[in-house]
Scaffold this motif. Sequence first.
Motif, PDB file in Angstrom:
ATOM      1  N   UNK A   1       0.625  -1.514  -0.268  1.00  0.00           N
ATOM      2  CA  UNK A   1       0.214  -0.135  -0.055  1.00  0.00           C
ATOM      3  C   UNK A   1       1.165   0.986   0.121  1.00  0.00           C
ATOM      4  N   UNK A   2       2.187   1.429   0.915  1.00  0.00           N
ATOM      5  CA  UNK A   2       2.591   2.637   0.377  1.00  0.00           C
ATOM      6  C   UNK A   2       3.619   2.572  -0.986  1.00  0.00           C
ATOM      7  N   UNK A   3       3.666   2.010  -1.514  1.00  0.00           N
ATOM      8  CA  UNK A   3       4.430   1.582  -2.534  1.00  0.00           C
ATOM      9  C   UNK A   3       3.614   2.300  -3.433  1.00  0.00           C
ATOM     10  N   UNK A   4       2.409   1.885  -3.794  1.00  0.00           N
ATOM     11  CA  UNK A   4       1.427   1.967  -4.695  1.00  0.00           C
ATOM     12  C   UNK A   4       0.226   3.343  -4.012  1.00  0.00           C
TER      13      UNK A   4
ATOM     14  N   UNK B   1     -16.771  -4.139  -1.902  1.00  0.00           N
ATOM     15  CA  UNK B   1     -14.980  -4.646  -2.733  1.00  0.00           C
ATOM     16  C   UNK B   1     -15.200  -2.643  -1.978  1.00  0.00           C
ATOM     17  N   UNK B   2     -13.916  -2.389  -1.796  1.00  0.00           N
ATOM     18  CA  UNK B   2     -13.782  -0.364  -1.892  1.00  0.00           C
ATOM     19  C   UNK B   2     -12.639  -0.612  -2.131  1.00  0.00           C
ATOM     20  N   UNK B   3     -12.125   0.616  -2.545  1.00  0.00           N
ATOM     21  CA  UNK B   3     -10.551   1.501  -2.507  1.00  0.00           C
ATOM     22  C   UNK B   3      -9.941   2.269  -1.313  1.00  0.00           C
ATOM     23  N   UNK B   4      -9.572   2.510  -1.041  1.00  0.00           N
ATOM     24  CA  UNK B   4      -8.921   3.397   0.484  1.00  0.00           C
ATOM     25  C   UNK B   4      -8.054   4.209  -0.670  1.00  0.00           C
TER      26      UNK B   4
ATOM     27  N   UNK C   1     -19.232  -6.910  -8.117  1.00  0.00           N
ATOM     28  CA  UNK C   1     -19.456  -7.274  -8.988  1.00  0.00           C
ATOM     29  C   UNK C   1     -19.861  -5.289 -10.001  1.00  0.00           C
ATOM     30  N   UNK C   2     -19.306  -4.859  -8.966  1.00  0.00           N
ATOM     31  CA  UNK C   2     -19.092  -3.522  -9.965  1.00  0.00           C
ATOM     32  C   UNK C   2     -18.212  -3.478  -9.505  1.00  0.00           C
ATOM     33  N   UNK C   3     -17.494  -3.381  -8.635  1.00  0.00           N
ATOM     34  CA  UNK C   3     -15.908  -2.976  -8.177  1.00  0.00           C
ATOM     35  C   UNK C   3     -15.147  -3.885  -8.285  1.00  0.00           C
ATOM     36  N   UNK C   4     -14.627  -4.184  -9.791  1.00  0.00           N
ATOM     37  CA  UNK C   4     -13.875  -5.525 -10.256  1.00  0.00           C
ATOM     38  C   UNK C   4     -13.656  -5.038 -11.338  1.00  0.00           C
ATOM     39  N   UNK C   5     -12.209  -5.122 -12.256  1.00  0.00           N
ATOM     40  CA  UNK C   5     -11.021  -5.228 -13.053  1.00  0.00           C
ATOM     41  C   UNK C   5     -10.744  -3.604 -12.560  1.00  0.00           C
ATOM     42  N   UNK C   6     -10.571  -2.650 -14.048  1.00  0.00           N
ATOM     43  CA  UNK C   6     -10.275  -1.894 -14.239  1.00  0.00           C
ATOM     44  C   UNK C   6     -10.674  -0.625 -13.264  1.00  0.00           C
ATOM     45  N   UNK C   7     -11.965  -1.048 -12.927  1.00  0.00           N
ATOM     46  CA  UNK C   7     -12.863   0.510 -12.053  1.00  0.00           C
ATOM     47  C   UNK C   7     -12.346  -0.334 -11.153  1.00  0.00           C
ATOM     48  N   UNK C   8     -11.900  -0.984 -10.144  1.00  0.00           N
ATOM     49  CA  UNK C   8     -11.120  -1.288  -8.949  1.00  0.00           C
ATOM     50  C   UNK C   8      -9.900  -1.162  -9.597  1.00  0.00           C
ATOM     51  N   UNK C   9      -9.108  -1.736  -9.747  1.00  0.00           N
ATOM     52  CA  UNK C   9      -7.619  -1.265 -10.123  1.00  0.00           C
ATOM     53  C   UNK C   9      -6.931   0.093 -10.494  1.00  0.00           C
ATOM     54  N   UNK C  10      -8.008   0.439 -11.138  1.00  0.00           N
ATOM     55  CA  UNK C  10      -7.307   1.329 -12.034  1.00  0.00           C
ATOM     56  C   UNK C  10      -8.588   3.342 -11.506  1.00  0.00           C
ATOM     57  N   UNK C  11     -10.010   2.653 -11.979  1.00  0.00           N
ATOM     58  CA  UNK C  11     -10.397   3.951 -12.588  1.00  0.00           C
ATOM     59  C   UNK C  11     -10.600   4.902 -10.386  1.00  0.00           C
ATOM     60  N   UNK C  12     -10.860   3.690  -9.925  1.00  0.00           N
ATOM     61  CA  UNK C  12     -11.380   4.667  -8.817  1.00  0.00           C
ATOM     62  C   UNK C  12      -9.649   4.871  -7.730  1.00  0.00           C
ATOM     63  N   UNK C  13      -9.151   3.804  -8.447  1.00  0.00           N
ATOM     64  CA  UNK C  13      -7.424   4.649  -7.363  1.00  0.00           C
ATOM     65  C   UNK C  13      -7.438   6.345  -7.960  1.00  0.00           C
ATOM     66  N   UNK C  14      -7.480   6.617  -9.070  1.00  0.00           N
ATOM     67  CA  UNK C  14      -7.176   7.572 -10.150  1.00  0.00           C
ATOM     68  C   UNK C  14      -7.723   8.936  -9.179  1.00  0.00           C
ATOM     69  N   UNK C  15      -9.511   8.005  -9.225  1.00  0.00           N
ATOM     70  CA  UNK C  15     -10.154   9.188  -8.372  1.00  0.00           C
ATOM     71  C   UNK C  15      -9.858   9.483  -6.863  1.00  0.00           C
ATOM     72  N   UNK C  16      -9.661   8.759  -6.496  1.00  0.00           N
ATOM     73  CA  UNK C  16      -9.251   8.893  -4.669  1.00  0.00           C
ATOM     74  C   UNK C  16      -7.961   9.633  -5.128  1.00  0.00           C
ATOM     75  N   UNK C  17      -7.879   9.234  -5.494  1.00  0.00           N
ATOM     76  CA  UNK C  17      -5.788   9.642  -5.578  1.00  0.00           C
ATOM     77  C   UNK C  17      -5.430  11.566  -5.935  1.00  0.00           C
ATOM     78  N   UNK C  18      -6.554  11.899  -7.108  1.00  0.00           N
ATOM     79  CA  UNK C  18      -7.272  13.036  -6.953  1.00  0.00           C
ATOM     80  C   UNK C  18      -8.031  13.785  -5.529  1.00  0.00           C
ATOM     81  N   UNK C  19      -8.391  13.261  -5.755  1.00  0.00           N
ATOM     82  CA  UNK C  19      -9.407  13.943  -4.594  1.00  0.00           C
ATOM     83  C   UNK C  19      -8.300  14.408  -3.115  1.00  0.00           C
ATOM     84  N   UNK C  20      -7.925  13.330  -2.560  1.00  0.00           N
ATOM     85  CA  UNK C  20      -6.987  13.115  -1.471  1.00  0.00           C
ATOM     86  C   UNK C  20      -5.948  14.156  -2.021  1.00  0.00           C
TER      87      UNK C  20
END
Length: 255
Positions: free
Chosen positions: A185-188, A202-205, A226-245
């Motif tokens: 988690x620290x690395x990514x 599922x969740x991303x934080x 079933x909605x938070x999986x694949x690219x949504x889970x690993x790419x889209x949501x992290x990008x949105x969260x990192x931008x917000x934080x």
Amino acid sequence: MASRSSHRPVETVETAFDIVDTLKRTEGGGVSELADELGLAKSTVHRHLKTLESRGLVVQEGNSYHLSTWFLDYGVHVRNRHPLYDLAKPKVDELADVTDEKVWCVVEEHGMGVHVYGAQGRHSVKTHARIGKRTPLHQYAAGKAILASLPDERVESIRERYGLSAKTAQTITDREELFEQLETIRERGYAFNREESVTGVHAVGAPIEDETGTAIGALSVAGPANRLRGDVMTDELPELLLGATNEIEINLAHS
């Protein structure tokens, strides 16, 4: 120098808070019920209840006592004075609108995660999380994001104090596995929760860090697996969260 006795708990205060905690957990109760639950004399429980009632902290309804709305006033006061609340609230609302999922802002206090604000998207699902709820940090994405920003010694002290209890069959309960995941988690820069706190969710934080690199809180997006999986889970949501934080961190540094 403070004497040893100055650090001893005040039993009457502890008893009062035990009663308050029990009233919250059981959603009210009578003198006999509380006495049996706490292993106290009925006279002791009655005396404490009447003192709490005289201060407006409990109300009596028939033969049962309940916490009063005084606690609502205290809770709102505590939440509003936290430096993260005003800065995070609009971003939480925005993320919920963009993702259509449930979004939370979580802070750490005494080694536990506390949900201070949440917003629901159009398709968000209900879970056990609620404003004010205290949860072990290792069980969910926002909590692991916070843990990953802390020194290993601090993480270890939290683990020793609370353990690594399981919320579901997927919850991390092994110390080595936890520390390995925290390093990843620290690395990514963000954390995943794959059915570790709620089966089927599922969740991303991502952490919100101060200028020293220590997380003062975290944001998370949660939804059905079933909605938070694949690219949504690993790419889209992290990008949105990192931008917000990142935006919150900039505002925090200049507030």
